[in-house]
Every structure is written in structure tokens, then in C-alpha cells.
Design a protein around this motif. Sequence first.
Motif, PDB file in Angstrom:
ATOM      1  N   LEU A 278       2.062   8.420  -8.155  1.00 53.70           N
ATOM      2  CA  LEU A 278       3.317   8.376  -7.401  1.00 53.70           C
ATOM      3  C   LEU A 278       3.452   9.572  -6.481  1.00 53.70           C
ATOM      4  O   LEU A 278       3.181  10.709  -6.887  1.00 53.70           O
ATOM      5  CB  LEU A 278       4.514   8.432  -8.352  1.00 53.70           C
ATOM      6  CG  LEU A 278       4.692   7.340  -9.370  1.00 53.70           C
ATOM      7  CD1 LEU A 278       5.853   7.685 -10.284  1.00 53.70           C
ATOM      8  CD2 LEU A 278       4.952   6.030  -8.685  1.00 53.70           C
TER       9      LEU A 278
ATOM     10  N   TYR B  94       6.619  11.359  -4.825  1.00 52.07           N
ATOM     11  CA  TYR B  94       8.040  11.289  -5.166  1.00 52.07           C
ATOM     12  C   TYR B  94       8.800  12.492  -4.633  1.00 52.07           C
ATOM     13  O   TYR B  94       8.214  13.505  -4.252  1.00 52.07           O
ATOM     14  CB  TYR B  94       8.202  11.235  -6.688  1.00 52.07           C
ATOM     15  CG  TYR B  94       7.780  12.524  -7.352  1.00 52.07           C
ATOM     16  CD1 TYR B  94       8.719  13.498  -7.655  1.00 52.07           C
ATOM     17  CD2 TYR B  94       6.445  12.787  -7.643  1.00 52.07           C
ATOM     18  CE1 TYR B  94       8.325  14.701  -8.227  1.00 52.07           C
ATOM     19  CE2 TYR B  94       6.055  13.976  -8.220  1.00 52.07           C
ATOM     20  CZ  TYR B  94       6.999  14.934  -8.502  1.00 52.07           C
ATOM     21  OH  TYR B  94       6.620  16.126  -9.061  1.00 52.07           O
TER      22      TYR B  94
ATOM     23  N   GLY C 189       8.010  17.099  -4.808  1.00 58.79           N
ATOM     24  CA  GLY C 189       6.857  16.279  -5.151  1.00 58.79           C
ATOM     25  C   GLY C 189       5.610  16.703  -4.412  1.00 58.79           C
ATOM     26  O   GLY C 189       4.837  15.860  -3.965  1.00 58.79           O
TER      27      GLY C 189
ATOM     28  N   LYS D 177       7.972   1.166  -1.807  1.00 56.70           N
ATOM     29  CA  LYS D 177       8.875   2.308  -1.940  1.00 56.70           C
ATOM     30  C   LYS D 177      10.114   1.851  -2.692  1.00 56.70           C
ATOM     31  O   LYS D 177      10.633   0.766  -2.437  1.00 56.70           O
ATOM     32  CB  LYS D 177       9.264   2.862  -0.575  1.00 56.70           C
ATOM     33  CG  LYS D 177       8.084   3.439   0.168  1.00 56.70           C
ATOM     34  CD  LYS D 177       8.489   4.027   1.482  1.00 56.70           C
ATOM     35  CE  LYS D 177       7.234   4.553   2.171  1.00 56.70           C
ATOM     36  NZ  LYS D 177       7.543   5.347   3.332  1.00 56.70           N
TER      37      LYS D 177
ATOM     38  N   GLU E 278      13.902   3.452  -4.676  1.00 58.64           N
ATOM     39  CA  GLU E 278      14.827   4.557  -4.927  1.00 58.64           C
ATOM     40  C   GLU E 278      15.503   4.275  -6.253  1.00 58.64           C
ATOM     41  O   GLU E 278      16.023   3.178  -6.470  1.00 58.64           O
ATOM     42  CB  GLU E 278      15.865   4.654  -3.819  1.00 58.64           C
ATOM     43  CG  GLU E 278      16.814   5.811  -4.010  1.00 58.64           C
ATOM     44  CD  GLU E 278      17.774   5.975  -2.845  1.00 58.64           C
ATOM     45  OE1 GLU E 278      18.969   6.232  -3.125  1.00 58.64           O
ATOM     46  OE2 GLU E 278      17.348   5.836  -1.689  1.00 58.64           O
TER      47      GLU E 278
END
Length: 87
Positions: free
Chosen positions: A11, A13, A26, A56, A58
Motif C-alpha cells: 500500500l 498511504y 507514508g 484508490k 479513502e
Amino acid sequence: MLIAKNTVVTLNYRVNDGDGNLVDDGSAPMMYLHGGYDGIFPKIEESLQGKSVGDKIEIKLQPEEAFGDYHPRLGMHQPQGPFPRNH
């Protein structure tokens, strides 16, 4: 390839607090083994199930879905920068 049990996930992030302030940029990707092995918070893992490369998302976590409520007396400050070497 879809994210499923026993998939290694990498990931990119960013983490912001409830006010939108950056907490973690990140700077290094995070990797974990998907499938309920406690390598990542369950709500994040559930949100990633079935996603594929480039997707993507959230996610907003409540304290109980992450590290719990903040208790100032239980925290400690870790200085940044070079650490002393033990010889």
C-alpha cells in the motif's frame, strides 16, 4: 489480480487526523499478508478485499477501530533524528 486471502498487499498511504492534519506521509509503502492475519486494521482489510492494482480508497477509522482513544498520560515523545549507538 484482486486482493483476496493469502495475497501480499503493498500500500501507498497517507494518514490524516480528524482535522485533516497530516500525521503520516507514508514515505515508505506498507506491506501485509491479506486474509485475517492481523497485519493491518480489520476495517482497512475489509475495505481492500476485492480491490486491484491502482484502486484508490479513502477510509475513516474511529479510535476503537485503530489504536483506541488518546490518553495523554500514556503517550511518550520519541525524538526524531540520529539515534545514539550502543558500543
